[in-house]
Design a protein around this motif. Structure first.
Motif, PDB file in Angstrom:
ATOM      1  N   ALA A 193     -92.998 -82.737  -0.068  1.00  0.00           N
ATOM      2  CA  ALA A 193     -92.179 -81.633   0.450  1.00  0.00           C
ATOM      3  C   ALA A 193     -92.998 -80.601   1.208  1.00  0.00           C
ATOM      4  N   GLY A 194     -94.291 -80.871   1.400  1.00  0.00           N
ATOM      5  CA  GLY A 194     -95.152 -79.918   2.088  1.00  0.00           C
ATOM      6  C   GLY A 194     -95.207 -80.151   3.581  1.00  0.00           C
ATOM      7  N   GLY A 195     -96.032 -79.345   4.238  1.00  0.00           N
ATOM      8  CA  GLY A 195     -96.240 -79.524   5.662  1.00  0.00           C
ATOM      9  C   GLY A 195     -95.258 -78.752   6.522  1.00  0.00           C
ATOM     10  N   TYR A 196     -95.497 -78.827   7.842  1.00  0.00           N
ATOM     11  CA  TYR A 196     -94.713 -78.042   8.797  1.00  0.00           C
ATOM     12  C   TYR A 196     -94.192 -78.884   9.960  1.00  0.00           C
ATOM     13  N   PRO A 231     -91.994 -88.285   8.804  1.00  0.00           N
ATOM     14  CA  PRO A 231     -91.224 -88.726   7.639  1.00  0.00           C
ATOM     15  C   PRO A 231     -91.868 -88.240   6.345  1.00  0.00           C
ATOM     16  N   ARG A 232     -91.030 -87.963   5.357  1.00  0.00           N
ATOM     17  CA  ARG A 232     -91.545 -87.402   4.111  1.00  0.00           C
ATOM     18  C   ARG A 232     -92.520 -88.342   3.412  1.00  0.00           C
ATOM     19  N   ALA A 278     -94.489 -90.444   4.851  1.00  0.00           N
ATOM     20  CA  ALA A 278     -95.735 -90.347   5.606  1.00  0.00           C
ATOM     21  C   ALA A 278     -96.495 -89.093   5.210  1.00  0.00           C
ATOM     22  N   MET A 279     -95.777 -88.002   4.962  1.00  0.00           N
ATOM     23  CA  MET A 279     -96.424 -86.768   4.518  1.00  0.00           C
ATOM     24  C   MET A 279     -97.108 -86.982   3.175  1.00  0.00           C
ATOM     25  N   ALA A 280     -96.448 -87.675   2.270  1.00  0.00           N
ATOM     26  CA  ALA A 280     -97.050 -87.935   0.964  1.00  0.00           C
ATOM     27  C   ALA A 280     -98.345 -88.724   1.104  1.00  0.00           C
ATOM     28  N   HIS A 281     -98.338 -89.752   1.954  1.00  0.00           N
ATOM     29  CA  HIS A 281     -99.555 -90.553   2.175  1.00  0.00           C
ATOM     30  C   HIS A 281    -100.652 -89.704   2.821  1.00  0.00           C
ATOM     31  N   LEU A 282    -100.257 -88.878   3.775  1.00  0.00           N
ATOM     32  CA  LEU A 282    -101.232 -88.024   4.455  1.00  0.00           C
ATOM     33  C   LEU A 282    -101.878 -87.049   3.473  1.00  0.00           C
ATOM     34  N   ARG A 283    -101.070 -86.439   2.628  1.00  0.00           N
ATOM     35  CA  ARG A 283    -101.615 -85.450   1.698  1.00  0.00           C
ATOM     36  C   ARG A 283    -102.513 -86.090   0.644  1.00  0.00           C
ATOM     37  N   ARG A 284    -102.199 -87.306   0.268  1.00  0.00           N
ATOM     38  CA  ARG A 284    -103.092 -88.022  -0.665  1.00  0.00           C
ATOM     39  C   ARG A 284    -104.452 -88.253  -0.011  1.00  0.00           C
ATOM     40  N   ALA A 285    -104.429 -88.656   1.266  1.00  0.00           N
ATOM     41  CA  ALA A 285    -105.685 -88.879   1.986  1.00  0.00           C
ATOM     42  C   ALA A 285    -106.459 -87.572   2.150  1.00  0.00           C
ATOM     43  N   GLU A 286    -105.748 -86.496   2.472  1.00  0.00           N
ATOM     44  CA  GLU A 286    -106.401 -85.194   2.609  1.00  0.00           C
ATOM     45  C   GLU A 286    -107.056 -84.775   1.302  1.00  0.00           C
ATOM     46  N   HIS A 297    -107.167 -80.112   4.417  1.00  0.00           N
ATOM     47  CA  HIS A 297    -105.719 -80.200   4.211  1.00  0.00           C
ATOM     48  C   HIS A 297    -105.016 -79.695   5.479  1.00  0.00           C
ATOM     49  N   THR A 298    -105.227 -80.405   6.558  1.00  0.00           N
ATOM     50  CA  THR A 298    -104.738 -79.962   7.872  1.00  0.00           C
ATOM     51  C   THR A 298    -103.223 -79.803   7.898  1.00  0.00           C
ATOM     52  N   SER A 299    -102.512 -80.678   7.214  1.00  0.00           N
ATOM     53  CA  SER A 299    -101.054 -80.619   7.232  1.00  0.00           C
ATOM     54  C   SER A 299    -100.533 -79.312   6.636  1.00  0.00           C
ATOM     55  N   GLN A 300    -101.350 -78.651   5.817  1.00  0.00           N
ATOM     56  CA  GLN A 300    -100.923 -77.429   5.148  1.00  0.00           C
ATOM     57  C   GLN A 300    -101.571 -76.165   5.715  1.00  0.00           C
ATOM     58  N   THR A 301    -102.683 -76.299   6.424  1.00  0.00           N
ATOM     59  CA  THR A 301    -103.453 -75.107   6.801  1.00  0.00           C
ATOM     60  C   THR A 301    -103.654 -74.931   8.305  1.00  0.00           C
ATOM     61  N   ALA A 302    -103.280 -75.919   9.119  1.00  0.00           N
ATOM     62  CA  ALA A 302    -103.568 -75.831  10.552  1.00  0.00           C
ATOM     63  C   ALA A 302    -102.868 -74.653  11.215  1.00  0.00           C
ATOM     64  N   HIS A 303    -101.777 -74.184  10.618  1.00  0.00           N
ATOM     65  CA  HIS A 303    -101.015 -73.092  11.231  1.00  0.00           C
ATOM     66  C   HIS A 303    -101.622 -71.721  10.959  1.00  0.00           C
ATOM     67  N   PHE A 304    -102.600 -71.622  10.059  1.00  0.00           N
ATOM     68  CA  PHE A 304    -103.218 -70.329   9.766  1.00  0.00           C
ATOM     69  C   PHE A 304    -104.147 -69.933  10.912  1.00  0.00           C
ATOM     70  N   ASP A 305    -103.951 -68.728  11.444  1.00  0.00           N
ATOM     71  CA  ASP A 305    -104.834 -68.246  12.505  1.00  0.00           C
ATOM     72  C   ASP A 305    -106.238 -67.952  11.989  1.00  0.00           C
ATOM     73  N   ASP A 306    -106.340 -67.482  10.752  1.00  0.00           N
ATOM     74  CA  ASP A 306    -107.636 -67.114  10.189  1.00  0.00           C
ATOM     75  C   ASP A 306    -107.659 -67.486   8.713  1.00  0.00           C
ATOM     76  N   LEU A 307    -107.824 -68.781   8.441  1.00  0.00           N
ATOM     77  CA  LEU A 307    -107.828 -69.259   7.063  1.00  0.00           C
ATOM     78  C   LEU A 307    -108.991 -68.657   6.277  1.00  0.00           C
ATOM     79  N   ALA A 308    -110.171 -68.612   6.887  1.00  0.00           N
ATOM     80  CA  ALA A 308    -111.334 -68.048   6.203  1.00  0.00           C
ATOM     81  C   ALA A 308    -111.104 -66.580   5.859  1.00  0.00           C
ATOM     82  N   GLY A 309    -110.495 -65.833   6.784  1.00  0.00           N
ATOM     83  CA  GLY A 309    -110.222 -64.424   6.524  1.00  0.00           C
ATOM     84  C   GLY A 309    -109.222 -64.234   5.401  1.00  0.00           C
ATOM     85  N   LEU A 310    -108.209 -65.092   5.356  1.00  0.00           N
ATOM     86  CA  LEU A 310    -107.213 -65.025   4.291  1.00  0.00           C
ATOM     87  C   LEU A 310    -107.865 -65.248   2.935  1.00  0.00           C
TER      88      LEU A 310
END
Length: 246
Positions: free
Chosen positions: A55-58, A63-64, A66-74, A204-217
């Motif tokens: 249920a994660g990602g943006y 497909p859901r 595919a998201m599950a497989h991607l997150r397992r790999a991440e 975890h690109t599927s969950q964090t790629a949208h952050f402009d400044d992940l390190a700052g957060l």
């Protein structure tokens, strides 16, 4: 600088550790800096991820499944960067976790197989200070993991099929660390591994790629923990509540 706590018995790196989390990326957000430092002192670590993360990602086009497989790999790749190679995926549906008998049995199985000295689990309590900590999966996994640790994994008469059919002897986890809870009493200085923590989370690109400044957060969040724990200015910390289960 090592651990800082307002209640400070010996908090050396444990011989063995089990980290239970609801979703891929929960560990990297909350506790990976602490885990990295313990690994450098010889701790044997196992990750147990309860949900499939589907249920994660943006990306609405993905497909859901595919998201599950991607997150397992991440998660697998990220864990290896942190030095963790033993990862157990239980595959429960993301967003629908309950502290069921089945989940508690599955967690008891992992506990008896891994036989950890220390466990990190989500707090089953509500932390009203951070909306990210209110995810019901986190609290359900925390509730199930707490019941598995005490009393079920140590009780030979709980989930008897684990002993009779699988030969898994009871095991008592003697120390429990709660993450994302409302009452932390242990603050671990993770300043030396902050950059590695950020790198592990970025996987975890599927969950964090949208952050402009992940390190700052992360820096802001961990700075808050450090201040709450009384660490010197400029330090970064992860926060826990320690529960003695003996």
């Amino acid at each position: 600088m090592g651990d800082f706590t307002t209640d400070s018995p010996d908090r050396a790196a444990p011989e063995s550790l089990l980290v239970v989390a609801a979703h891929p990326d929960d560990i990297e957000f909350c506790v990976s800096g602490t885990v990295m430092q313990w690994i450098s002192h010889g701790t044997r670590v196992t990750y147990c991820i309860v949900t499939d993360g589907g249920a994660g990602g943006y990306d609405e086009q993905l497909p859901r499944q595919a998201m599950a497989h991607l997150r397992r790999a991440e998660q697998t790749h990220s864990a290896k960067l942190s030095g963790v190679h033993d990862i157990r995926f239980l595959g429960y549906p993301d967003g629908f976790v309950e502290p069921s008998v089945e989940l508690r049995r599955d967690l008891c199985r992992v506990i008896r197989e891994v036989r950890p000295q220390r466990a990190i689990i989500p707090s089953p309590e509500i932390n009203w200070q951070r909306v990210a900590d209110l995810h019901p999966d986190h609290r359900a996994v925390g509730d199930a993991a707490l019941r598995a640790i005490y009393p079920e994994a140590r009780n030979p008469f709980a989930h008897q099929e684990l002993l009779k059919e699988e030969g898994l002897q009871p095991w008592a986890v003697t120390e429990l660390w709660l993450m994302t809870g409302p009452s932390p009493n242990q603050y671990v200085d993770v300043t030396p591994v902050f950059d590695r923590k950020v790198d592990a989370l970025r996987i975890h690109t599927s969950q964090t790629a949208h952050f402009d400044d992940l390190a700052g957060l992360l820096h802001d969040w961990l700075s808050e923990h450090a201040r709450a724990g009384g660490l010197p200015p400029g330090r970064l910390a992860e926060a826990f509540q320690i529960v003695n289960t003996e």
